[in-house]
Design a protein around this motif. Structure first.
Motif, PDB file in Angstrom:
ATOM      1  N   GLN A  78       0.841  -1.198   0.000  1.00 22.81           N
ATOM      2  CA  GLN A  78       0.000   0.000   0.000  1.00 22.81           C
ATOM      3  C   GLN A  78       0.875   1.246   0.000  1.00 22.81           C
ATOM      4  O   GLN A  78       1.676   1.441   0.919  1.00 22.81           O
ATOM      5  N   ARG A  82      -3.007   3.370  -2.820  1.00 27.26           N
ATOM      6  CA  ARG A  82      -3.170   2.466  -3.948  1.00 27.26           C
ATOM      7  C   ARG A  82      -2.378   1.185  -3.699  1.00 27.26           C
ATOM      8  O   ARG A  82      -1.448   1.146  -2.893  1.00 27.26           O
ATOM      9  N   ASP A  83      -2.770   0.120  -4.414  1.00 29.85           N
ATOM     10  CA  ASP A  83      -2.062  -1.150  -4.336  1.00 29.85           C
ATOM     11  C   ASP A  83      -0.952  -1.178  -5.384  1.00 29.85           C
ATOM     12  O   ASP A  83      -1.192  -0.937  -6.571  1.00 29.85           O
TER      13      ASP A  83
END
Length: 316
Positions: A78, A82-83
């Motif tokens: 993370q 966002r991933d």
């Protein structure tokens, strides 16, 4: 964190202490846990620490009393809400009575084994357990690659409407992730090839099909990573060309504006020159309507030049 699992009456259960046929799972282990496991199992402490280095390469090491298999697994990080995807090492160590997994994170690749949702999983079947982990790893790569592909499609739609630095940076991050994935998958492929010829890890008769499935899934993941990487590279080049064209269009407009404004500037500069005895000799200076006429003439010339430049092939 150290957890021990064993197959009891066909079910995966967590137990207190390691016993013959158990699975010892080390996730983010402390130095004390590593030292205790090394003392208990006889595994070299350096080998237990090896997967804690995120730069550790995939390989198979055959030592006295145990065999160590290190592969790269995908993980999600993370950052900025966002991933982001990257790869980390996972070590699978097979001793005479135990199978040990060591990873710097609590990886989702192993969660289904802990929950007992993997069909045919048994902690006593060490070679099958290794293949099941590798199969689960390959399918995880495929799932993340499909997510990356969907993310790149969304980025493409955004970049068609507005090219901001944020979208371009995300595109570069995805490209970098695909390069990492492809490199890790190729390293894992070498490990799989070595496992096929390793006599120490005894394979059950049904494991040949599973090994074939693992190799197939890994090759498919490599092909997908290469394809998506090529698509993203072409997309990056295409949008770089679009940005370059947009800059050229802006410079074209500025050039036309600059040339257009230079005409009235030149005319007004000449009329603003000082002459002796108030005699300039410039046209229309002795007429009361001369000032207005000069303005109109300069505007007409500017309009004519602008019309010519906008249709000229030089500025297309």
């Amino acid at each position: 964190m150290m957890r021990v699992f064993s197959t009891i009456n066909g079910q995966i259960e967590q137990i207190e202490k390691p016993e013959t046929g158990a699975w010892l799972c080390l996730s983010e282990p402390s130095d004390v846990e590593l030292a205790n496991v090394s003392q208990t199992t006889g595994v070299d402490l350096a080998d237990l620490r090896a997967p804690l280095d995120d730069e550790e390469r995939s390989r198979v090491d055959v030592e006295d009393g145990y065999t160590m298999v290190i592969v790269d697994i995908p993980t999600v990080e993370q950052r900025g809400g966002r991933d982001w995807y990257e790869t980390i090492p996972l070590s699978i160590i097979v001793t005479e009575g135990l199978i040990i997994t060591v990873c710097m994170q609590d990886t989702p690749v192993l969660h289904p084994f802990m929950e007992g949702t993997i069909r045919g999983f048994n902690t006593f079947m060490k070679s099958r357990f290794i293949l099941q982990i590798l199969y689960r790893n390959a399918t995880t790569y495929l799932r993340y690659l499909r997510i990356i592909d969907r993310e790149s499609d969304k980025l493409e739609l955004k970049l068609r409407h507005s090219m901001q630095n944020r979208e371009i940076v995300m595109l570069l991050e995805l490209s970098k992730t695909l390069v990492y994935f492809a490199t890790s998958l190729k390293s894992n492929e070498i490990v799989l090839e070595k496992l096929t010829s390793l006599d120490r890890i005894r394979q059950y008769p049904d494991d040949e099909d599973l090994l074939g499935d693992v190799i197939t899934e890994n090759k498919q993941a490599i092909e997908m990573a290469n394809i998506y990487s090529g698509v993203l590279a072409n997309m990056t080049d295409a949008f770089a060309s679009i940005v370059s064209n947009n800059v050229s269009n802006v410079m074209r407009i500025f050039t036309i504006i600059s040339i257009t404004l230079s005409i009235p500037t030149l005319i007004f500069s000449m009329y603003g020159m000082n002459f002796q005895n108030g005699m300039s000799g410039m046209p229309l200076t002795d007429k009361p309507w001369g000032f207005v006429a000069i303005i109109i003439i300069s505007m007409l010339i500017s309009i004519l030049v602008t019309w010519f430049l906008t249709r000229s092939k030089l500025f297309k």
